[in-house]
Design a protein around this motif. Structure first.
Motif, short mmCIF file in Angstrom:
data_model
loop_
_atom_site.label_atom_id
_atom_site.label_comp_id
_atom_site.label_asym_id
_atom_site.label_seq_id
_atom_site.Cartn_x
_atom_site.Cartn_y
_atom_site.Cartn_z
N UNK A 1 0.89 -1.16 0.00
CA UNK A 1 0.00 0.00 0.00
C UNK A 1 0.93 1.20 0.00
N UNK A 2 0.93 1.95 -1.09
CA UNK A 2 1.84 3.08 -1.24
C UNK A 2 1.07 4.38 -1.35
N UNK A 3 1.64 5.44 -0.78
CA UNK A 3 1.10 6.78 -0.96
C UNK A 3 2.28 7.72 -1.20
N UNK A 4 2.02 9.00 -1.26
CA UNK A 4 3.08 9.95 -1.57
C UNK A 4 4.20 9.95 -0.53
N UNK A 5 3.85 9.78 0.75
CA UNK A 5 4.86 9.92 1.81
C UNK A 5 4.99 8.70 2.71
N UNK A 6 4.24 7.64 2.43
CA UNK A 6 4.36 6.43 3.24
C UNK A 6 4.10 5.20 2.38
N UNK A 7 4.64 4.09 2.83
CA UNK A 7 4.43 2.81 2.15
C UNK A 7 4.38 1.72 3.20
N UNK A 8 3.47 0.79 3.02
CA UNK A 8 3.34 -0.36 3.91
C UNK A 8 3.50 -1.61 3.06
N UNK A 9 4.46 -2.44 3.44
CA UNK A 9 4.72 -3.69 2.72
C UNK A 9 4.50 -4.86 3.66
N UNK A 10 3.67 -5.79 3.25
CA UNK A 10 3.50 -7.03 3.99
C UNK A 10 4.23 -8.10 3.18
N UNK A 11 5.19 -8.78 3.82
CA UNK A 11 6.02 -9.74 3.11
C UNK A 11 6.03 -11.09 3.81
N UNK A 12 6.21 -12.11 3.02
CA UNK A 12 6.47 -13.44 3.54
C UNK A 12 7.99 -13.59 3.54
N UNK A 13 8.58 -13.73 4.71
CA UNK A 13 10.02 -13.91 4.81
C UNK A 13 10.33 -15.40 4.85
#
Length: 150
Positions: free
Chosen positions: A84-96
């Motif tokens: 989920x990306x925006x102009x000033x923030x990003x949230x990444x959910x990852x499988x490690x």
């Protein structure tokens, strides 16, 4: 000295994806300075390792990773990234995908992590890393909707 991915990303105005790549590369090399360069210089940055307490601030985060690196590098490979990306923030959910060396040979574990990035005066930096306890088997994403390009 060659530029690390983070230095290159910061020099050319890189992305949250560039910082994430630098973070996982630093984990794999056991490079505490490169890892901490991924974090924002803010008092309220936080990190939660699987089954661990909430670590707040760069000093606490650095100490935890230094302790972990005392046992060697962390062989974590990110996959199945949801963003989920925006102009000033990003949230990444990852499988490690974590590789652990045992007497029987390499074993794998899977951890779900959420990485949060903010665009700061220094460029994109991590402000939060939260990882849940892992599993021995790769999680089934059968209920995930297919990724579609618009």
């Amino acid at each position: 000295m060659p530029k690390t991915p983070l230095r290159a990303a910061a020099a050319i105005g890189g992305t949250a994806d560039d910082v994430e790549a630098a973070f996982y590369e630093a984990l794999q090399r056991g490079d505490i300075d490169a890892l901490m360069a991924c974090w924002a210089d803010e008092d309220e940055v936080f990190c939660v390792h699987p089954g661990g307490p909430r670590l707040v601030g760069a000093v606490a985060i650095r100490a935890a990773f230094e302790q972990m690196f005392g046992n060697g590098a962390i062989h974590a490979m990110p996959a199945r990234v949801r963003k989920i990306d925006s102009l000033a923030s990003a949230v990444h959910n990852v499988l490690e995908r974590i590789e652990v060396l045992t007497a029987e040979g390499p074993r794998h574990a899977f951890v779900l992590a959420t990485n949060v990035y903010h665009k700061t005066a220094q460029g994109w930096r991590m402000v939060a890393h939260h990882a849940s306890p892992g599993t021995a088997r790769e999680p089934d994403d059968a209920n995930d909707p297919p990724q579609v390009l618009h």
